[in-house]
Design an enzyme around this catalytic site. Structure first.
Site, PDB file in Angstrom:
ATOM      1  N   ASP A  11       1.010  -1.338  -0.026  1.00  0.00           N
ATOM      2  CA  ASP A  11      -0.066   0.113  -0.079  1.00  0.00           C
ATOM      3  C   ASP A  11       0.888   1.085  -0.003  1.00  0.00           C
ATOM      4  O   ASP A  11       1.788   1.364   1.110  1.00  0.00           O
ATOM      5  CB  ASP A  11      -1.055  -0.079   1.318  1.00  0.00           C
ATOM      6  CG  ASP A  11      -1.813  -1.024   1.345  1.00  0.00           C
ATOM      7  OD1 ASP A  11      -1.853  -1.962   0.530  1.00  0.00           O
ATOM      8  OD2 ASP A  11      -2.810  -0.867   2.270  1.00  0.00           O
ATOM      9  N   ASP A 130     -15.772  -3.411   0.452  1.00  0.00           N
ATOM     10  CA  ASP A 130     -14.985  -2.852   1.649  1.00  0.00           C
ATOM     11  C   ASP A 130     -16.259  -2.567   2.531  1.00  0.00           C
ATOM     12  O   ASP A 130     -16.945  -1.544   2.316  1.00  0.00           O
ATOM     13  CB  ASP A 130     -14.207  -1.566   1.477  1.00  0.00           C
ATOM     14  CG  ASP A 130     -13.115  -1.890   0.303  1.00  0.00           C
ATOM     15  OD1 ASP A 130     -12.644  -2.952   0.438  1.00  0.00           O
ATOM     16  OD2 ASP A 130     -13.025  -1.034  -0.629  1.00  0.00           O
TER      17      ASP A 130
HETATM   18  O1  LIG Z   1      -7.661  -1.197  -1.577  1.00  0.00           O
HETATM   19  C1  LIG Z   1      -7.811   0.194  -1.388  1.00  0.00           C
HETATM   20  O2  LIG Z   1      -8.429   0.635  -2.367  1.00  0.00           O
HETATM   21  C2  LIG Z   1      -8.068   0.572  -0.145  1.00  0.00           C
HETATM   22  C3  LIG Z   1      -8.371   2.005   0.243  1.00  0.00           C
HETATM   23  C4  LIG Z   1      -8.568   2.651   1.372  1.00  0.00           C
HETATM   24  C5  LIG Z   1      -7.856   2.098   2.580  1.00  0.00           C
HETATM   25  C6  LIG Z   1      -7.187   0.767   2.374  1.00  0.00           C
HETATM   26  C7  LIG Z   1      -7.304   0.335   1.379  1.00  0.00           C
HETATM   27  N1  LIG Z   1      -6.594  -1.091   0.960  1.00  0.00           N
HETATM   28  C8  LIG Z   1      -6.008  -1.804   1.938  1.00  0.00           C
HETATM   29  C9  LIG Z   1      -5.685  -3.137   1.747  1.00  0.00           C
HETATM   30  O3  LIG Z   1      -5.850  -3.469   0.759  1.00  0.00           O
HETATM   31  C10 LIG Z   1      -4.815  -3.920   2.604  1.00  0.00           C
HETATM   32  O4  LIG Z   1      -3.499  -3.932   1.852  1.00  0.00           O
HETATM   33  C11 LIG Z   1      -5.313  -5.268   2.846  1.00  0.00           C
HETATM   34  O5  LIG Z   1      -6.849  -5.180   3.331  1.00  0.00           O
HETATM   35  C12 LIG Z   1      -4.431  -6.053   3.660  1.00  0.00           C
HETATM   36  O6  LIG Z   1      -4.816  -5.626   5.363  1.00  0.00           O
HETATM   37  P1  LIG Z   1      -4.118  -6.490   6.450  1.00  0.00           P
HETATM   38  O7  LIG Z   1      -3.466  -7.754   6.049  1.00  0.00           O
HETATM   39  O8  LIG Z   1      -4.896  -6.334   7.772  1.00  0.00           O
HETATM   40  O9  LIG Z   1      -2.782  -5.279   6.742  1.00  0.00           O
END
Ligand SMILES: O=C(O)c1ccccc1NCC(=O)[C@H](O)[C@H](O)COP(=O)(O)O
Length: 241
Positions: A11, A130
């Site tokens: 990210d 989401d």
């Molecule tokens: O994916 C998006 O567009 C997004 C937008 C705003 C905030 C977060 C977003 N994505 C976050 C992710 O895709 C995380 O990388 C993913 O959920 C992993 O989560 P974790 O394993 O709990 O760190």
């Protein structure tokens, strides 16, 4: 039985690889150069990279050039997410050669445009669902955007190929995935589901892998890898059987 795909996450915020808690702007922990993070996951054996432009998602700018550079440099499949909401941002995302893009906010705010994108690009389009409870969130997860199951039914009828399902309450918390949510979404659609948010341990990954027969295809893993709860090699091994 096919095995669970793992998608390590990178990210990107303000040019840095970061992790957020509950996807909240301002909760970042920085993990350095996104290029180095992506290469590290590739070298550790990842078959997929989940690459997110958080600034584009939040509307605080974008990291498009850097994201494009990372996506183009990968030999593995790339899923791009964050701020892809119109013809220009979709064209730029697809031009990186990524395998697919996740549309989130657009699926809530401009459903006709998303239906057109699905019709034109087929399985290069996934929709990110989401949720908090069963309410969808858009604009970097800051605004309510309707009911999960109504939106899922609409997208199914439009031919959406797959869904990336995130429980925002779990995301970035290392509290474990919301397995009930994944089960319920799988029961509501015959399309593959990619689980996202909350993975904290190899047992969490095994629990998600046990949902493959119900329709879970993959799991995104972010914080747990950066916090070194386990290595990517261990994760790949854990879901290989
Ligand atoms: O994916 C998006 O567009 C997004 C937008 C705003 C905030 C977060 C977003 N994505 C976050 C992710 O895709 C995380 O990388 C993913 O959920 C992993 O989560 P974790 O394993 O709990 O760190």
């Amino acid at each position: 039985m096919s095995k669970l795909e793992l998608l390590p996450a990178v990210d990107v915020r303000d040019g840095q690889a970061v992790r957020l808690v509950h996807g909240e702007s301002g909760s970042e922990t920085s993990y350095g150069d996104p290029r180095a993070a992506a290469l590290a996951w590739q070298q550790a054996g990842a078959q997929w990279l989940h690459l997110v432009d958080l600034d584009a998602a939040f509307g605080t700018g974008d990291n498009r050039r850097l994201i494009g550079e990372v996506a183009r440099s990968m030999d593995i499949r790339v899923e791009l997410s964050g701020g892809i909401r119109d013809d220009d941002t979709l064209a730029a995302a697809l031009a990186t050669g990524c395998t697919r893009v996740n549309l989130g906010t657009a699926a809530l705010e401009t459903p006709e445009w998303v239906a057109k994108a699905i019709a034109e690009h087929g399985d290069r389009i996934a929709v990110g669902l989401d949720v908090r409870g069963t309410t969808l969130r858009g604009r970097g997860w800051t605004r309510d955007g309707g009911d999960l199951y109504e939106t899922l039914a609409r997208l199914d009828s439009e031919g959406c190929a797959r869904y990336v399902v995130t429980d925002i309450a779990k995301d970035g918390t290392l509290q474990g995935p919301n397995l009930d949510l994944l089960r319920h979404v799988c029961a509501a659609t015959d399309r593959p589901v990619v689980a996202s948010g909350g993975v904290s341990s190899l047992d969490d990954l095994r629990a998600i892998a046990a949902l493959v027969p119900e329709g879970v295809e993959g799991a995104i893993v972010g914080k747990a890898l950066y916090a070194e709860a386990f290595t990517l090699e261990e994760a790949l091994e854990a879901v290989s059987r």
